[in-house]
Scaffold this motif. Structure first.
Motif, PDB file in Angstrom:
ATOM      1  N   UNK A 105       0.855  -1.194   0.000  1.00  0.00           N
ATOM      2  CA  UNK A 105       0.000   0.000   0.000  1.00  0.00           C
ATOM      3  C   UNK A 105       0.890   1.243   0.000  1.00  0.00           C
ATOM      4  N   UNK A 106       0.899   1.974  -1.130  1.00  0.00           N
ATOM      5  CA  UNK A 106       1.714   3.174  -1.252  1.00  0.00           C
ATOM      6  C   UNK A 106       1.008   4.375  -0.625  1.00  0.00           C
ATOM      7  N   UNK A 107      -0.305   4.354  -0.662  1.00  0.00           N
ATOM      8  CA  UNK A 107      -1.124   5.394  -0.039  1.00  0.00           C
ATOM      9  C   UNK A 107      -2.519   4.810   0.156  1.00  0.00           C
ATOM     10  N   UNK A 108      -3.442   5.623   0.605  1.00  0.00           N
ATOM     11  CA  UNK A 108      -4.795   5.118   0.855  1.00  0.00           C
ATOM     12  C   UNK A 108      -5.514   4.717  -0.430  1.00  0.00           C
ATOM     13  N   UNK A 109      -5.117   5.282  -1.567  1.00  0.00           N
ATOM     14  CA  UNK A 109      -5.807   4.974  -2.819  1.00  0.00           C
ATOM     15  C   UNK A 109      -4.856   4.495  -3.915  1.00  0.00           C
ATOM     16  N   UNK A 110      -3.688   3.992  -3.534  1.00  0.00           N
ATOM     17  CA  UNK A 110      -2.737   3.482  -4.515  1.00  0.00           C
ATOM     18  C   UNK A 110      -2.027   2.263  -3.928  1.00  0.00           C
ATOM     19  N   UNK A 111      -2.190   1.105  -4.588  1.00  0.00           N
ATOM     20  CA  UNK A 111      -1.564  -0.102  -4.065  1.00  0.00           C
ATOM     21  C   UNK A 111      -1.300  -1.108  -5.182  1.00  0.00           C
ATOM     22  N   UNK A 112      -0.403  -2.055  -4.863  1.00  0.00           N
ATOM     23  CA  UNK A 112      -0.014  -3.108  -5.810  1.00  0.00           C
ATOM     24  C   UNK A 112      -0.230  -4.455  -5.157  1.00  0.00           C
ATOM     25  N   UNK A 113      -0.809  -5.380  -5.922  1.00  0.00           N
ATOM     26  CA  UNK A 113      -0.941  -6.756  -5.448  1.00  0.00           C
ATOM     27  C   UNK A 113      -0.422  -7.687  -6.535  1.00  0.00           C
ATOM     28  N   UNK A 114       0.494  -8.557  -6.137  1.00  0.00           N
ATOM     29  CA  UNK A 114       1.075  -9.458  -7.120  1.00  0.00           C
ATOM     30  C   UNK A 114       2.388 -10.036  -6.650  1.00  0.00           C
ATOM     31  N   UNK A 115       3.225 -10.371  -7.617  1.00  0.00           N
ATOM     32  CA  UNK A 115       4.471 -11.070  -7.331  1.00  0.00           C
ATOM     33  C   UNK A 115       5.636 -10.102  -7.122  1.00  0.00           C
TER      34      UNK A 115
END
Length: 232
Positions: A105-115
């Motif tokens: 989670x980079x911020x409340x509305x920006x995130x990455x899910x994966x490898x």
């Protein structure tokens, strides 16, 4: 004087003291000289098993698996933001770096899910950006690289090849708002050659005033192929 059996077995006192000082077992809490604290499992004087680490200087917290003093396995890493402890990463770790599958989670509305691989986004993953766009596809060395789909906030989308975080290679840009599709070849995010076609323009939210005129070039597929080859 002959050496007795008891004297032969006796060890120097420092060895016994060292054994007594060894951190080994479950839920032993240790406060370091820097003020950091660790509470959890130990083996052979190192963090091994389940444990919770708090870094005094930053207020960051890690709760999860450890191996030989490194975050290794599954764990959750939280950081202080505006005086509040928030989760930053949850997922796999290896040798103290993000590794395997996890969500950052980079911020409340920006995130990455994966490898992840060695602390960087690598493999397959989905990135949600703060502007409402979403990239889903392949990653390498923390960048979009390989085949991927970018969906913009207005639902227009690009599907094709990526390199160095930019559109590179063959792909298709679908303008759902205009009812048009651009198929061609991109170089560093710029469409260098391609064919633009209308599709379902009568139902598009804001179609162009005039339809695309009919192409009169002989064998347009070969023209595009030759132009693409010159760009690679």
């Amino acid at each position: 004087m002959p050496i007795t059996k008891t004297q032969k077995k006796r060890e120097p006192l420092w060895k016994e003291w060292d054994r007594l000082a060894q951190k080994k077992g479950v839920h032993h809490a240790v406060l370091t000289t820097t003020g950091d604290t660790y509470t959890g499992d130990w083996y052979d004087n190192k963090k091994n098993g389940k444990g919770n680490q708090i870094w005094r200087k930053t207020g960051a917290v890690y709760d999860g698996d450890w191996k030989d003093d490194n975050r290794h396995g599954y764990g959750v890493y939280s950081v202080m933001r505006s005086g509040i402890l928030v989760k930053e990463y949850a997922g796999g770790w290896k040798n103290d770096k993000k590794h395997g599958y996890g969500t950052n989670y980079y911020s409340t509305d920006e995130y990455y899910e994966g490898e992840w691989y060695a602390g960087k986004r690598s493999g397959w993953g989905r990135m949600y950006y703060s502007d409402g766009s979403v990239y889903e596809g392949e990653w390498y060395n923390d960048q979009c690289h390989g085949n991927g789909l970018l969906r913009l906030a207005n639902n227009n989308r690009f599907e094709g090849s990526w390199a160095n975080n930019m559109k590179n290679g063959t792909g298709k840009f679908i303008f759902l708002d205009k009812g048009q599709t651009l198929s061609g070849h991109w170089k560093d995010d710029i469409a260098k050659c391609g064919s633009l076609e209308d599709f379902d323009r009568e139902h598009a939210p804001s179609p162009p005033v005039f339809p695309i005129p009919q192409c009169t070039v002989m064998n347009p597929a070969n023209v595009l192929k030759k132009a693409a080859e010159e760009l690679t």
